[in-house]
Design an enzyme around this catalytic site. Structure first.
Site, PDB file in Angstrom:
ATOM      1  CG  ASP A 159      -7.309  37.514  12.567  1.00  0.00           C
ATOM      2  OD1 ASP A 159      -8.525  37.299  12.608  1.00  0.00           O
ATOM      3  OD2 ASP A 159      -6.701  38.438  13.571  1.00  0.00           O
ATOM      4  NE  ARG A 213     -13.012  38.226  11.962  1.00  0.00           N
ATOM      5  CZ  ARG A 213     -11.919  38.123  12.469  1.00  0.00           C
ATOM      6  NH1 ARG A 213     -10.692  38.179  11.850  1.00  0.00           N
ATOM      7  NH2 ARG A 213     -11.997  38.005  13.856  1.00  0.00           N
TER       8      ARG A 213
END
Length: 305
Positions: free
Chosen positions: A132, A182
């Site tokens: 992330d 992402r």
């Protein structure tokens, strides 16, 4: 008004008193509607149900900004337990993690050691791990670690945030690594020196990044609840004959469930981002800051039975 709303929720995300109350009374305020439970064991039945409905999942043990080696090593073991649980139950799920929870702010050697342990376990079971993205100050170090690890561990992804000016150049720098990315808008409070100040510009840049990464031939996860972004992607892949196995849509657990189901029915791959753990409060506040419409989705999810 939108900027005021965003700043308000970002302020709340860092409030330690509210964070303690959230941990104590989370279930009373609907935490179970937005997180998969406090442990991976509690999340497993929910993942199984989502898989049954044709949805994929990525799980994330909530927590960040660890400042002791002992805690970083425990977070590492929690990631490994998640990977083992996914493999044991045959779940269609990936794992996401934050480098600050593994010791990024302590030492490079520690975070690399912990990442190696996680990726070795994930490699045994062919499970993808996504790093992330956090605030802009940690963007560069995060991407450097991703590049360092990607050559050895192909099942590794990371995140690029469209609100940062640097993201277009980051895509160029990442392209030789055939990245699994992402793409998101971004949810941290940032200075106008490093981030676009207006939502319109952030949205436009997200569309640009989606198009660029897909046309570069790299697997792309479009993480957005916005119909405009979803529709843009659907038209883009149609215009350029991009097969459905080259991208996926990602949405948060507990939000836009009908849209998730509809996209899956239309033949698109949809992945649900399911966090679990006690540290849900800061995560939730940043999601509300990220997109005002999330407030309506969250309140509906929290108070509906």
């Amino acid at each position: 008004m939108e900027a005021i709303s965003k700043n308000f929720f970002l302020y709340l995300s860092n409030n330690k008193v509210l964070d303690r109350l959230a941990k104590r009374f989370g279930a009373n305020f609907g935490a179970d509607k937005i997180v998969g439970g406090e442990t991976i064991s509690q999340a497993i039945p929910l993942i199984q149900q989502l898989n049954h409905e044709g949805l994929h999942v990525t799980v994330d043990h909530l927590g960040e900004f660890v400042y002791s080696e002992e805690e970083a090593k425990e977070r590492t073991q929690e990631c490994i337990r998640s990977i083992q649980a996914i493999a044991h139950h045959g779940l269609q799920s990936e794992v996401s993690l934050k480098l600050t929870s593994l010791g990024l702010d302590i030492s490079h050697e520690l975070v690399m050691e912990n990442m190696e342990l996680i990726l070795q376990e994930a490699g045994k079971h062919d499970i993808t791990v996504t790093i992330d993205m956090e605030d802009s100050a940690r963007c560069g170090p995060t991407l450097d670690i991703y590049k360092e690890l990607k050559a050895t561990y192909p099942n590794l992804g990371t995140v690029v945030q469209s609100y940062l000016y640097r993201s277009d150049q980051d895509l160029d720098d990442l392209s030789p690594y055939d990245p699994y990315l992402r793409l998101v808008k971004g949810a941290y409070k940032e200075s106008g020196k490093v981030a676009f100040p207006e939502k319109r510009l952030v949205d436009d840049n997200l569309k640009h990044l989606i198009k660029k990464n897909l046309l570069n031939g790299h697997y792309t996860a479009i993480a957005s609840h916005d119909d405009a972004i979803i529709d843009f992607t659907k038209q883009l892949v149609q215009d350029h004959n991009i097969p459905n196995d080259r991208f996926e849509f990602q949405m948060l657990y507990g939000m836009r469930n009908e849209t998730q189901a509809k996209l899956a029915e239309e033949g698109y791959k949809v992945r649900v981002y399911m966090p679990y753990g006690e540290d849900w409060y800061g995560y939730f506040m940043r999601r509300l800051a990220e997109r005002p419409a999330n407030i309506a989705f969250a309140m509906k999810g929290i108070f509906s039975k």
